[in-house]
Design an enzyme around this catalytic site. Structure first.
Site, PDB file in Angstrom:
ATOM      1  N   SER A 177      -5.498   5.531  -0.482  1.00  0.00           N
ATOM      2  CA  SER A 177      -5.239   4.094  -0.578  1.00  0.00           C
ATOM      3  C   SER A 177      -6.448   3.365  -1.167  1.00  0.00           C
ATOM      4  CB  SER A 177      -4.951   3.565   0.825  1.00  0.00           C
ATOM      5  OG  SER A 177      -4.675   2.199   0.761  1.00  0.00           O
ATOM      6  N   SER A 178      -6.205   2.531  -2.153  1.00  0.00           N
ATOM      7  CA  SER A 178      -7.318   1.748  -2.709  1.00  0.00           C
ATOM      8  C   SER A 178      -7.647   0.642  -1.724  1.00  0.00           C
ATOM      9  CB  SER A 178      -6.923   1.105  -4.040  1.00  0.00           C
ATOM     10  OG  SER A 178      -6.072   1.937  -4.759  1.00  0.00           O
ATOM     11  N   GLU A 199       0.780  -7.663   2.933  1.00  0.00           N
ATOM     12  CA  GLU A 199       0.614  -6.849   4.137  1.00  0.00           C
ATOM     13  C   GLU A 199       1.084  -7.606   5.361  1.00  0.00           C
ATOM     14  OE1 GLU A 199      -3.436  -5.546   4.458  1.00  0.00           O
ATOM     15  OE2 GLU A 199      -3.147  -3.918   3.021  1.00  0.00           O
ATOM     16  N   THR A 258      -1.639   2.474  -7.882  1.00  0.00           N
ATOM     17  CA  THR A 258      -2.781   3.132  -8.508  1.00  0.00           C
ATOM     18  C   THR A 258      -2.319   4.255  -9.430  1.00  0.00           C
ATOM     19  OG1 THR A 258      -4.096   2.528  -6.622  1.00  0.00           O
ATOM     20  CG2 THR A 258      -4.972   4.266  -8.010  1.00  0.00           C
ATOM     21  N   GLY A 265      -1.055  -5.062  -2.143  1.00  0.00           N
ATOM     22  CA  GLY A 265       0.190  -5.813  -2.009  1.00  0.00           C
ATOM     23  C   GLY A 265       0.245  -6.565  -0.706  1.00  0.00           C
ATOM     24  N   SER A 270       0.831  -1.190   0.000  1.00  0.00           N
ATOM     25  CA  SER A 270       0.000   0.000   0.000  1.00  0.00           C
ATOM     26  C   SER A 270       0.874   1.252   0.000  1.00  0.00           C
ATOM     27  CB  SER A 270      -0.890  -0.025   1.239  1.00  0.00           C
ATOM     28  OG  SER A 270      -1.658   1.137   1.262  1.00  0.00           O
ATOM     29  N   GLY A 271       0.592   2.157  -0.916  1.00  0.00           N
ATOM     30  CA  GLY A 271       1.359   3.401  -0.973  1.00  0.00           C
ATOM     31  C   GLY A 271       2.596   3.299  -1.842  1.00  0.00           C
ATOM     32  N   ASN A 298      -1.051   5.846   3.081  1.00  0.00           N
ATOM     33  CA  ASN A 298      -1.336   6.433   1.773  1.00  0.00           C
ATOM     34  C   ASN A 298      -2.612   7.258   1.893  1.00  0.00           C
ATOM     35  OD1 ASN A 298      -1.972   6.964  -0.875  1.00  0.00           O
ATOM     36  ND2 ASN A 298      -1.816   4.846  -1.583  1.00  0.00           N
TER      37      ASN A 298
HETATM   38  N1  LIG Z   1       4.814   8.126 -10.173  1.00  0.00           N
HETATM   39  C1  LIG Z   1       4.515   8.911  -9.139  1.00  0.00           C
HETATM   40  N2  LIG Z   1       4.822  10.221  -9.181  1.00  0.00           N
HETATM   41  C2  LIG Z   1       4.530  11.014  -8.139  1.00  0.00           C
HETATM   42  N3  LIG Z   1       3.926  10.603  -7.015  1.00  0.00           N
HETATM   43  C3  LIG Z   1       3.589   9.296  -6.893  1.00  0.00           C
HETATM   44  C4  LIG Z   1       3.863   8.396  -7.969  1.00  0.00           C
HETATM   45  N4  LIG Z   1       3.431   7.184  -7.576  1.00  0.00           N
HETATM   46  C5  LIG Z   1       2.903   7.349  -6.343  1.00  0.00           C
HETATM   47  N5  LIG Z   1       2.996   8.616  -5.928  1.00  0.00           N
HETATM   48  C6  LIG Z   1       2.539   9.186  -4.632  1.00  0.00           C
HETATM   49  O1  LIG Z   1       2.294   8.141  -3.731  1.00  0.00           O
HETATM   50  C7  LIG Z   1       0.929   8.121  -3.298  1.00  0.00           C
HETATM   51  C8  LIG Z   1       0.429   6.697  -3.211  1.00  0.00           C
HETATM   52  O2  LIG Z   1       0.348   6.098  -4.480  1.00  0.00           O
HETATM   53  P1  LIG Z   1      -0.768   5.041  -4.862  1.00  0.00           P
HETATM   54  O3  LIG Z   1      -0.599   4.767  -6.286  1.00  0.00           O
HETATM   55  O4  LIG Z   1      -2.104   5.497  -4.413  1.00  0.00           O
HETATM   56  O5  LIG Z   1      -0.319   3.817  -4.020  1.00  0.00           O
HETATM   57  P2  LIG Z   1      -0.948   2.356  -4.012  1.00  0.00           P
HETATM   58  O6  LIG Z   1      -2.025   2.321  -5.021  1.00  0.00           O
HETATM   59  O7  LIG Z   1       0.189   1.475  -4.323  1.00  0.00           O
HETATM   60  O8  LIG Z   1      -1.421   2.183  -2.636  1.00  0.00           O
HETATM   61  C9  LIG Z   1       0.197   8.921  -4.365  1.00  0.00           C
HETATM   62  O9  LIG Z   1      -0.945   9.532  -3.818  1.00  0.00           O
HETATM   63  C10 LIG Z   1       1.238   9.929  -4.774  1.00  0.00           C
HETATM   64  O10 LIG Z   1       1.270  10.983  -3.880  1.00  0.00           O
HETATM   65 MG   LIG Z   2      -3.927   1.990  -4.782  1.00  0.00          MG
END
Ligand SMILES: Nc1ncnc2c1ncn2[C@@H]1O[C@H](COP(=O)(O)OP(=O)(O)O)[C@@H](O)[C@H]1O
Ligand SMILES: [Mg+2]
Length: 1029
Positions: A159-160, A388, A109, A386, A104-105, A156
């Site tokens: 977070s999804s 956990e 996404t 992912g 997560s984070g 995050n």
């Molecule tokens: N490629 C990227 N460029 C800039 N910031 C990113 C990028 N990927 C992730 N982040 C930052 O990290 C945070 C979490 O990403 P996210 O994709 O929501 O994580 P996950 O889906 O893996 O939990 C986003 O809200 C953003 O602030």
């Molecule tokens: Mg996500």
């Protein structure tokens, strides 16, 4: 092998590490992260490290750089993977999928969004509106899904809280024509409870903070998230999320996607229902359980479009079927609360599934006929939770980790399978590669009869009271011998495990201890069972219904909603089934999840997979911090090192022959600049033989395979060396070309300039010719003709030309004149040259007669002629220059009338009264100059060598007023000139002179009553008074 990145940024592909060790891997990952290179390859897998800052690498120009390129041609990027998936889909008609994993984070996404954006950007070259619409829907639907499925967690802010798999369908041209979303395991427990520092799903806060006042009033909601128990904790959190702006964006997105107004209203009614449910308080009066704040019941009735009593009964009672009888049993206080929470969770989950379903209705491919449109291909994007590991790991973590276990297994299998298939395709012998096979752990969880899920289900099916401890005992019994399972009972010395509570699994990603507390309940979804029974009793219909007929895991189905709201009805379709139809036992949560995972994996396995492995560099969302241990753990459990090994076990690098040649052909004389061998393959062989890499490569049908990274580096080095030379060579050639081009251009310019100049000169001369051709015949001999403007170079020439012309013109004027006329002309010219602009009337217009005495005084003319002839005889003068009556100042400073005769030898003063008796003469050689005034008067002073100046004023002219000063001066000048003598002429007032050696001045004054000019004496000399007019 990515271009344009020097080694200072580390290695762009982990396959190229010198040694495959965790240390080197981590060092490279860290170096690249610190240098802002967040992506690195392992062959065709992208490893991504969350940068936690905006990166300027997703713009239009970057997209252009990756469009249609091969993976290794550009620095590692998500776009390269997306393009590879798209190309495989388009070129080989293959379904592909992009699996994004990480905790997560870690950026899953975000990655999935960038991939979607890339695909949207590169498709639809024909700009069809329908394709644009589909793309817009796909991108917009994400906004809605995130509002309802994402939440702020401690890891995050967005977070999804569900797993998402999205298919994009393409037509034969590669344009998107629709899509489909599958959602997995929404974390519904968040609806009723959040950890400290976390929030519930965004949708609740968006509603409370962003909805217009009127809408909130109609939902009986206050604009204060802390007023609602279910979201109270999160309601106090300050965060950068702008809920009210998001509310608008989400509502708009729902409209764009095609939700009706009624549907959107219902969505918000359901959110409000959940908020109100959370505030319901149960109390008891003796044995009877009551709702304390019963006002809320009617609010709920209103929101759900059902009767208040139905709501109340559903919340306080459950219906139990014993045989054919059906009875109402009242909840205890505790049961009622439990039921309320279960209801809230179920409604939210049902809402979420309904939203996904609605989106699917809208984006699904319509009117597609494979016979007409060709094969419909798919790119899937999987963004799923992912691995956990928490302090306390429960049923949810167990499911999630099992999911990752399966995906990891698929990953290894497919990477291996892909390698193997490629070798087969290319006709290269396959060598077995040893790798960690985690099938054993997958089996530990999902195997029939023996697996943990099976044991759990069995425990849940037991009649009577089953506890979590009993389930643990059953596990201990069945799995005692399993190498990846343990518990305190099995290893009593392990103090980290609690007796009768914990078991531990050795996951591929690490050891995780799970607490069995809650497993049974969560698996049964117990309360839903009770709640449902309770609910279908409520039904007006007499018979029993099957509420659990749906095949997919997820939504429970209370039938309380005999609601008049059609949208709600659609969300709860099984509500219309009869009570007595309940027969089948519902599938457990574990089984539903397992089934959905198995079908997901089957689905993915049928596609060509691409992987994005996301790593979270730190827990504090810092763009600078690379927490070594944290990252190392992720690298380990993502099996990245394994991945590198698999990739390197065979060949580290492979490239199509033409591509290989294109890149390296400069390092061999056989291939540079072009080879003449029968095939590219032969040429590549020659090249590699020449370099001595024969032992390290294998030749496939279309690709060359290179075993060790050293060889690639060496090739790269040689290439870089040669590229320098090629660049120099190209520069040389190009500079030469440029210089030649410049020279040619300059020469051309010169020629043009020269020709142009010549043309200008010629046309000038032609023009002069044309204009002056007929000047001879013209009256003024061409004086009026305007000279054409000469080009710059001919300015001097023009001067000369004008000079010639002027001379010619003058000559034509004078050539026919008599000698007398010539003398006159000379005199006039002399006057003009000397006096032009100094005196008003020079008398040039009239004929100059010179000897005026005869004409002015006709009565005495004969005497004058006599005297004149006498003088000629005596003094032997040749001609008379000038003669005229004058007023003169004598020795005694008195004015008297005299006559003046100037010959080419003398100046004579004569007395007109005495028959022009000569008085006194001044030899002309004694005269040094004359002075005249600038006025109209006829004053003239002759200066002599002996300072006996002669002051006279011409008078008695006929016609009166004739001005003869000009003539006198000109005639004298001309004569002096002919004798090569100088005559000083001054035009000045007052005139300085010497009378008998005494200095004096002569001033001209105008007097009104003066009839004739006359001299009077003044202090400093004389005044010539002239009549004023
Ligand atoms: N490629 C990227 N460029 C800039 N910031 C990113 C990028 N990927 C992730 N982040 C930052 O990290 C945070 C979490 O990403 P996210 O994709 O929501 O994580 P996950 O889906 O893996 O939990 C986003 O809200 C953003 O602030
Ligand atoms: Mg996500």
């Amino acid at each position: 092998m990515a271009e344009h990145e020097s080694l200072e940024f580390g290695k762009a592909d982990f396959v190229l590490l010198d040694n495959v060790s965790l240390e080197e891997f981590m060092a490279n990952l860290k170096l690249r992260f610190e240098k802002g290179r967040i992506y690195t390859y392992i062959g065709e897998v992208v490893v991504s490290v969350n940068p936690y800052r905006a990166m300027n690498i997703y713009g239009r120009d970057t997209i252009e750089q990756y469009k249609g390129r091969e993976l290794y041609e550009r620095p590692p990027h998500l776009f390269a993977i997306a393009d590879a998936a798209y190309k495989a889909m388009k070129r080989r008609n293959k379904d592909t999928c992009i699996v994004i994993s990480g905790e997560s984070g870690a950026g899953k996404t975000e990655a999935s969004k960038y991939i979607m954006q890339y695909i949207a950007a590169i498709t639809n070259p024909s700009q069809r509106a329908e394709v644009e619409r589909v793309k817009n829907m796909l991108l917009k639907s994400n906004c809605v899904l995130e509002a309802f499925g994402n939440a702020k967690t401690n890891r995050n802010d967005n977070s999804s809280r569900f797993g998402k798999y999205m298919d994009i369908n393409f037509d034969f041209k590669g344009d998107p024509i629709g899509g489909h979303i599958n959602n997995y395991l929404l974390e519904k427990s968040r609806v009723i409870f959040q950890q400290e520092g976390e929030r519930s799903f965004h949708s609740f806060y968006q509603l409370v903070k962003g909805a217009p006042d009127a809408q909130l009033r109609s939902l009986h909601i206050q604009r204060d998230p802390t007023a609602y128990t279910y979201i109270k904790v999160g309601g106090q959190i300050k965060s950068s999320i702008n809920d009210s702006a998001d509310f608008k964006a989400v509502t708009d997105a729902m409209k764009v996607i095609g939700f009706t107004t009624e549907e959107i209203q219902t969505v918000y009614k359901i959110l409000a229902t959940i908020l109100h449910l959370g505030n319901l308080k149960f109390g008891s009066d003796g044995d009877v359980t009551l709702i304390e704040n019963s006002k809320l019941v009617s609010v709920l009735g209103d929101l759900l479009s059902t009767k208040d009593e139905n709501v109340e009964k559903a919340l306080l009672y459950r219906t139990v079927a014993t045989g054919r009888d059906v009875i109402d049993k009242q909840h205890t206080h505790q049961e009622a609360s439990y039921g309320r929470d279960a209801l809230a969770k179920a409604i939210y989950e049902r809402l979420f599934c309904w939203i996904v379903g609605r989106i699917n209705d809208i984006i699904e491919v319509k009117n597609y006929d494979a016979r007409v449109h060709g094969k419909n291909t798919v790119i899937g994007v999987l963004d799923i939770y992912g691995f956990e590991i928490f302090q306390n790991n429960s049923f949810e973590q167990f499911c999630i980790n099992y999911c990752n276990e399966k995906l990891q297994q698929l990953f290894i299998q497919l990477v291996l399978k892909q390698e193997q298939e490629e070798y087969e395709r290319e006709g290269i012998p396959w060598k077995h590669i040893d790798y960690f096979n985690n099938q054993i752990i997958v089996d530990l969880v999902e195997q029939q009869h023996k697996g943990i899920f099976a044991v759990l289900d069995e425990a849940c099916m037991n009649v009577g009271k089953v506890t979590d401890e009993m389930f643990l005992q059953a596990l201990n019994g069945k799995l005692a011998k399993h190498a990846h399972y343990t518990s305190r009972k099995l290893s009593p010395t392990d103090k980290n495990l609690e007796f009768d509570r914990d078991f531990r699994i050795r996951h591929y990603a690490g050891n995780v201890a799970y607490s069995v507390v809650g497993f049974i309940d969560k698996n049964k979804d117990t309360l839903f069972q009770d709640f449902k029974r309770l609910l279908y009793n409520r039904s007006v219909l007499p018979k029993s219904i099957s509420l659990w007929s749906s095949v997919t895991y997820i939504c429970p189905s209370p039938s309380m909603f005999h609601s008049s709201n059609p949208v709600l009805k659609a969300m709860w379709p099984e509500g219309k089934l009869r009570i007595t139809e309940v027969t089948k036992r519902p599938l457990t949560a574990a089984t539903l999840f397992k089934n959905s995972m198995i079908s997901l994996v089957e689905n993915l396995a049928s596609k060509e997979p691409y992987y994005v492995r996301c790593i979270k560099p730190n827990d504090v969302k810092s763009p600078l911090l690379f927490e070594h241990e944290r990252c190392k753990h992720q690298v380990e459990y993502l099996g990245l090192l394994e991945n590198v090994r698999v990739r390197r076990a065979g060949f580290a690098n492979r490239q199509l022959y033409p591509r290989f040649l294109q890149r390296y052909k400069m390092i061999s004389e056989f291939t540079w600049p072009n080879h003449d061998l029968p095939s590219d393959k032969e040429a590549v062989k020659r090249l590699l033989q020449g370099c001595g890499f024969e032992h390290d490569v294998a030749y496939g049908k279309t690709k060359v395979f290179i075993r060790t990274p050293r060889t690639i580096f060496s090739l790269e080095e040689q290439r870089a060396e040669m590229v320098k030379r090629i660049v120099l060579f190209l520069q040389k050639v190009w500079r030469g070309t440029l210089a030649r081009k410049r020279y040619r251009r300059m020469r051309a310019a010169h020629i043009i300039i020269r020709a142009y100049r010549r043309y200008k000169v010629k046309s000038y001369i032609r023009e002069v010719n044309r204009r002056f051709k007929n000047v001879r015949g013209m009256k003024d001999h061409g004086k009026h003709v305007k000279w054409p403007t000469p080009p710059k170079v001919l300015r001097k020439f023009e001067d000369a030309l004008r000079n010639i012309y002027n001379r010619w013109w003058a000559w034509t004027l004078i050539k026919d004149l008599s000698p007398e006329q010539l003398v006159q002309i000379r005199a006039k010219v002399a006057t003009l040259e000397c006096l032009k602009g100094q005196r008003a009337d020079l008398g040039l217009q009239r004929a100059w007669e010179g000897n005026y005495l005869k004409k002015d005084s006709p009565g005495t003319a004969s005497s004058f002629t006599l005297v004149s002839s006498d003088l000629q005889r005596k003094d032997k003068f040749m001609r008379v220059l000038f003669s005229c009556n004058v007023r003169k100042i004598n020795r005694f400073n008195k004015a008297e009338d005299r006559a003046l005769l100037i010959t080419d030898r003398h100046l004579y003063k004569m007395d007109p009264v005495k028959q022009y008796k000569p008085m006194k003469s001044i030899p002309l050689y004694n005269v040094t100059g004359v002075s005249i005034s600038p006025g109209k008067d006829q004053l003239v002073v002759f200066h002599t060598k002996d300072n006996r100046d002669l002051i006279v004023c011409l008078q008695g002219m006929v016609p009166a007023g004739d001005s003869r000063i000009g003539e006198l001066v000109g005639t004298l000048l001309s004569h002096f000139k002919s004798e090569k003598r100088k005559l000083q002429v001054n035009t000045i007032s007052p005139i300085h002179c010497s009378m008998n050696g005494r200095k004096c001045t002569v001033v001209v004054e105008t007097k009104i009553n003066q009839s004739q000019p006359d001299f009077t004496k003044s202090r400093s000399g004389f005044i010539l008074s002239v009549p004023g007019n």
